[in-house]
Design a protein around this motif. Sequence first.
Motif, short mmCIF file in Angstrom:
data_model
loop_
_atom_site.label_atom_id
_atom_site.label_comp_id
_atom_site.label_asym_id
_atom_site.label_seq_id
_atom_site.Cartn_x
_atom_site.Cartn_y
_atom_site.Cartn_z
N LEU A 50 0.82 -1.21 0.00
CA LEU A 50 0.00 0.00 0.00
C LEU A 50 0.85 1.26 0.00
CD1 LEU A 50 -2.84 -1.01 2.48
CD2 LEU A 50 -3.05 -0.60 0.03
N GLU A 51 1.95 1.25 0.75
CA GLU A 51 2.85 2.40 0.77
C GLU A 51 3.48 2.62 -0.60
OE1 GLU A 51 5.52 1.46 3.96
OE2 GLU A 51 4.23 2.38 5.46
N GLU A 53 2.18 1.66 -3.52
CA GLU A 53 1.11 2.13 -4.41
C GLU A 53 0.84 3.61 -4.18
OE1 GLU A 53 -2.30 -0.31 -3.72
OE2 GLU A 53 -1.34 -2.11 -4.52
N ASN A 54 0.88 4.04 -2.92
CA ASN A 54 0.65 5.44 -2.60
C ASN A 54 1.75 6.32 -3.18
OD1 ASN A 54 -0.74 7.58 -1.38
ND2 ASN A 54 0.59 7.49 0.42
N LYS A 55 3.00 5.86 -3.10
CA LYS A 55 4.11 6.63 -3.68
C LYS A 55 3.96 6.73 -5.19
CE LYS A 55 7.53 5.46 -0.14
NZ LYS A 55 8.77 4.72 0.13
N ARG A 57 1.16 6.53 -6.93
CA ARG A 57 0.03 7.42 -7.21
C ARG A 57 0.45 8.88 -7.08
NH1 ARG A 57 -2.98 10.18 -4.16
NH2 ARG A 57 -2.33 9.10 -2.28
#
Length: 82
Positions: A50-51, A53-55, A57
């Motif tokens: 998730l981290e 994917e967040n970066k 995005r």
Amino acid sequence: TSENVVHPNGQYGISNIDTTIEGTSDDITVGDAASLRRQIIKLNRRLQLLEEENKERARREMVMYSITVAFGLLNSWLWFRR
């Protein structure tokens, strides 16, 4: 109770272990401990994904924002040149 803490490297961790878990450590079997360990490993992997994917995005948003601003500036420049 447990508290989540953000470490300087940006990862999450648990600062305190719940005292009720410490008090019942004798009641936890080896199988339960192994199961909890597997669950923690799975959660840690999911959190890392998730981290990442967040970066990614955030990178995509920055590129799109830059393109939008450049397009707006170009349009304005062309419009003022008329």
